[in-house]
Design a protein around this motif. Sequence first.
Motif, PDB file in Angstrom:
ATOM      1  N   VAL A 158       4.861  -3.250   1.276  1.00  0.00           N
ATOM      2  CA  VAL A 158       4.835  -3.323   2.753  1.00  0.00           C
ATOM      3  C   VAL A 158       4.546  -4.244   3.415  1.00  0.00           C
ATOM      4  O   VAL A 158       5.149  -4.829   4.648  1.00  0.00           O
ATOM      5  CB  VAL A 158       4.134  -2.012   3.304  1.00  0.00           C
TER       6      VAL A 158
ATOM      7  N   ARG B  34       9.760   2.219  -9.563  1.00  0.00           N
ATOM      8  CA  ARG B  34       9.673   3.284  -9.073  1.00  0.00           C
ATOM      9  C   ARG B  34      10.264   3.207  -7.536  1.00  0.00           C
ATOM     10  O   ARG B  34      10.478   2.533  -6.919  1.00  0.00           O
ATOM     11  CB  ARG B  34       7.996   3.416  -8.524  1.00  0.00           C
ATOM     12  N   PRO B  35      10.607   4.700  -7.174  1.00  0.00           N
ATOM     13  CA  PRO B  35      11.431   4.779  -5.771  1.00  0.00           C
ATOM     14  C   PRO B  35      10.365   4.439  -4.515  1.00  0.00           C
ATOM     15  O   PRO B  35      10.961   4.299  -3.330  1.00  0.00           O
ATOM     16  CB  PRO B  35      11.855   6.240  -5.651  1.00  0.00           C
ATOM     17  N   ASP B  36       9.136   4.442  -4.680  1.00  0.00           N
ATOM     18  CA  ASP B  36       8.294   4.362  -3.655  1.00  0.00           C
ATOM     19  C   ASP B  36       7.947   2.877  -3.154  1.00  0.00           C
ATOM     20  O   ASP B  36       8.326   2.200  -4.165  1.00  0.00           O
ATOM     21  CB  ASP B  36       6.951   5.204  -3.835  1.00  0.00           C
ATOM     22  N   VAL B  37       7.222   2.373  -2.256  1.00  0.00           N
ATOM     23  CA  VAL B  37       7.089   1.132  -1.845  1.00  0.00           C
ATOM     24  C   VAL B  37       5.416   1.392  -1.607  1.00  0.00           C
ATOM     25  O   VAL B  37       4.944   2.032  -0.944  1.00  0.00           O
ATOM     26  CB  VAL B  37       7.456   0.668  -0.417  1.00  0.00           C
ATOM     27  N   GLY B  38       4.854   0.476  -2.299  1.00  0.00           N
ATOM     28  CA  GLY B  38       3.158   0.467  -2.328  1.00  0.00           C
ATOM     29  C   GLY B  38       2.892  -0.497  -1.014  1.00  0.00           C
ATOM     30  O   GLY B  38       3.717  -1.357  -0.287  1.00  0.00           O
TER      31      GLY B  38
ATOM     32  N   ASP C 218      14.690  -4.238  -0.217  1.00  0.00           N
ATOM     33  CA  ASP C 218      14.134  -3.451  -1.296  1.00  0.00           C
ATOM     34  C   ASP C 218      13.701  -4.000  -2.371  1.00  0.00           C
ATOM     35  O   ASP C 218      12.605  -3.898  -2.918  1.00  0.00           O
ATOM     36  CB  ASP C 218      15.188  -2.213  -1.594  1.00  0.00           C
TER      37      ASP C 218
ATOM     38  N   ASP D 234       5.407  -5.505  -5.205  1.00  0.00           N
ATOM     39  CA  ASP D 234       4.670  -4.450  -5.686  1.00  0.00           C
ATOM     40  C   ASP D 234       4.305  -4.744  -7.083  1.00  0.00           C
ATOM     41  O   ASP D 234       3.237  -4.703  -7.721  1.00  0.00           O
ATOM     42  CB  ASP D 234       5.154  -3.119  -5.761  1.00  0.00           C
TER      43      ASP D 234
ATOM     44  N   ASP E 246       9.979  -4.311  -4.060  1.00  0.00           N
ATOM     45  CA  ASP E 246       9.628  -3.845  -5.392  1.00  0.00           C
ATOM     46  C   ASP E 246       8.918  -5.038  -6.050  1.00  0.00           C
ATOM     47  O   ASP E 246       8.048  -4.907  -7.152  1.00  0.00           O
ATOM     48  CB  ASP E 246      11.001  -3.566  -5.983  1.00  0.00           C
TER      49      ASP E 246
END
Length: 259
Positions: A111, A103-107, A79, A86, A83
């Motif tokens: 990925v 941010r909690p999402d992965v860009g 994780d 990103d 991060d």
Amino acid sequence: MTGPLTALGMFSVLPVPASARTPGPGVLRWLPLVGVLLGALAFVSALAVWRGSDDGAPLLAAALVVGTLALLTRGLHLDGTADLADGLGSGRPADQALAIMRRPDVGAFGVAALICLLLVQGAALAAVLENSSPATGLLAVVLATTTGRVAVLHAAARPVAGGSSLGSLVAGGDPPALRWALTVLLVAAAAGLRMGTGGDGADAVWAGCAVLAALAAATALTAHATRRLGGVNGDVFGAVVEVGTAATLVVLAAGQVWA
């Protein structure tokens, strides 16, 4: 035992008493020990499908080890890697890049970084296992997981990035003498244990070089992140673990070809 248990509680899924879950300065010094334990536990999964060299499925064994490591760490370091990718990939100034990393999402950058990293780790380990005894395979896994975590001790000597709660607790907490003593010990242990698992002098040199090359790669990543973000944080530490682990395995795989 509070320090080791706290490190296990912070950086793995292994159960520890609730009283040992409070992080504090100095906890990172136990991270290499966590690496040894996690590497040994993850290697057990390989033995379900592989018994040495071409006896079994070394590629599947490598995939099981990499997957088990992700499970044992709750994907914490992966994780952090995503991060950081990103944040750095955004090309934004430090404060905006750090905001992206929170941010909690992965860009897309995250990925791509995870796919490439996991592919490299799995393929490199499979290459090592194809020409290794179980003892040599165990050494490779433990050496990789430990080297990635020793690299964090060096990264923690950097300034702390703004807004980093983890970094403010652990960064700069260990004296240089401890970091370098652990580094020397790791290089010596890598070479000595490789000889002890049936390797020759060339194999021992490659094992030592794998540690040094991985630490150099992690140092380069840390320096770049520090320049871009103004310091280190937990995401940088996670990326250092994963990159250090991958680099160790890549050099060990290269040693199978050139030693």
